[in-house]
Design a protein around this motif. Structure first.
Motif, PDB file in Angstrom:
ATOM      1  N   THR A 159       0.830  -1.198   0.000  1.00 30.43           N
ATOM      2  CA  THR A 159       0.000   0.000   0.000  1.00 30.43           C
ATOM      3  C   THR A 159       0.868   1.252   0.000  1.00 30.43           C
ATOM      4  N   PHE A 160       1.961   1.232   0.773  1.00 33.19           N
ATOM      5  CA  PHE A 160       2.880   2.370   0.743  1.00 33.19           C
ATOM      6  C   PHE A 160       3.516   2.533  -0.635  1.00 33.19           C
ATOM      7  N   PHE A 175       8.422   8.389   4.878  1.00 33.43           N
ATOM      8  CA  PHE A 175       8.785   8.178   6.275  1.00 33.43           C
ATOM      9  C   PHE A 175       8.072   6.964   6.850  1.00 33.43           C
ATOM     10  N   ASN A 176       6.766   6.868   6.613  1.00 33.80           N
ATOM     11  CA  ASN A 176       5.996   5.740   7.134  1.00 33.80           C
ATOM     12  C   ASN A 176       6.497   4.420   6.572  1.00 33.80           C
ATOM     13  N   LYS A 177       6.790   4.419   5.285  1.00 33.68           N
ATOM     14  CA  LYS A 177       7.316   3.208   4.658  1.00 33.68           C
ATOM     15  C   LYS A 177       8.649   2.821   5.289  1.00 33.68           C
ATOM     16  N   GLY A 178       9.520   3.807   5.494  1.00 33.08           N
ATOM     17  CA  GLY A 178      10.806   3.524   6.130  1.00 33.08           C
ATOM     18  C   GLY A 178      10.641   2.985   7.535  1.00 33.08           C
ATOM     19  N   ARG A 186      14.355  -4.744   7.643  1.00 32.07           N
ATOM     20  CA  ARG A 186      14.792  -4.576   6.253  1.00 32.07           C
ATOM     21  C   ARG A 186      15.485  -3.216   6.151  1.00 32.07           C
ATOM     22  N   LEU A 187      16.713  -3.180   6.670  1.00 32.48           N
ATOM     23  CA  LEU A 187      17.368  -1.914   6.963  1.00 32.48           C
ATOM     24  C   LEU A 187      17.841  -1.169   5.724  1.00 32.48           C
ATOM     25  N   GLN A 192      16.844   3.629   2.246  1.00 31.38           N
ATOM     26  CA  GLN A 192      16.495   4.259   0.972  1.00 31.38           C
ATOM     27  C   GLN A 192      15.189   5.041   1.074  1.00 31.38           C
ATOM     28  N   ALA A 193      14.217   4.503   1.816  1.00 34.98           N
ATOM     29  CA  ALA A 193      12.950   5.214   1.988  1.00 34.98           C
ATOM     30  C   ALA A 193      13.158   6.510   2.762  1.00 34.98           C
TER      31      ALA A 193
END
Length: 258
Positions: A159-160, A175-178, A186-187, A192-193
């Motif tokens: 969804t992100f 930011f939310n995805k990161g 999943r660093l 990257q996010a």
């Protein structure tokens, strides 16, 4: 997004998504702070003539109840908040009975359930809103958040991905995805996010702080330090700024040791 159909005093009560580390209750915020976009309100001429969209009256009652519920939450009255949110849901449902295409009403039902921490009902409400408008950004943002809190990480990230494709210039979504990626371990993807979020908004304090934590937790203290410095520089007196100072002191103390 809870948008009142009233052109005289327009305001937007936005769901400020600060995933995982910063909580998830709805709050009043301006659109710049939240990274979200307001819906288009009825035209001035339509307002003047009284031609409000069908369902606007009950929808507005739901908005008011949602606002009062937030005030009760801030006062520590959780039971009062729950009661008001349930009443708000009823008003949004009445609005939908009059106007089944009022996507904001269906989306706000999702936000109400999300605030009540009933993630399954929130997901169902958001998914129903997307049948009205598959690209409704605030609904997608709420849905991805509900997925994340319900530990449906793959669905949250999908969804992100859609959000960042539809609106790549919104740092909130990156930011939310990161945040979800970092919490999931999943660093590299999280990094990257966050970096993409900073390309959009270079002084976003939350993103700067989270990048610092990402590097610090991997033992990369030299890489973490400048991000904490930048986060502190955005605003020193809030909780993020104070925590950045504390972590900087620890890092500086460690790096001075032989």
């Amino acid at each position: 997004m809870r948008h009142r159909f009233n052109l005289r005093n327009p305001w937007y009560s936005l769901f400020l998504i600060l995933l995982l580390w910063l909580g998830g209750s709805p709050s009043l915020a301006d659109t710049k702070a939240s990274g979200q976009r307001p819906e288009t309100s009825p035209s001035a001429q339509a307002e003047k003539e009284g031609n409000l969209p069908p369902g606007a009256e009950t929808y507005n009652k739901g908005v008011e109840l949602f606002q009062i519920a937030q005030i009760q939450n801030e006062k520590g009255n959780s039971e009062g908040q729950k009661k008001l949110l349930k009443e708000a849901i009823k008003q949004f449902e009445l609005a939908l009975g009059t106007n089944p295409k009022l996507v904001e009403a269906q989306s706000n039902i999702g936000f109400a359930y999300l605030t009540l921490r009933d993630y399954r009902k929130a997901i169902a409400a958001f998914e129903k809103a997307l049948t009205i408008n598959p690209n409704h950004l605030n609904t997608l943002n709420g849905l991805s958040t509900a997925y994340a809190f319900n530990k449906n990480i793959d669905q949250a990230l999908k969804t992100f991905d859609k959000l960042t494709t539809l609106d790549p210039g919104n740092s909130q979504y990156w930011f939310n995805k990161g945040s979800v990626l970092q919490k999931s371990g999943r660093l590299q993807e999280a990094e990257q996010a966050y970096l993409q979020a900073l390309k959009v908004q270079a002084n976003d304090q939350r993103t700067l702080f989270n990048l610092g934590t990402l590097y610090e937790n991997q033992g990369e203290l030299e890489k973490a330090r400048p991000y904490y410095e930048k986060a502190k520089g955005v605003e020193i007196g809030n909780s993020i700024g104070l925590e950045a100072i504390r972590r900087l002191e620890e890092i500086n103390s460690t790096l001075k040791k032989p």
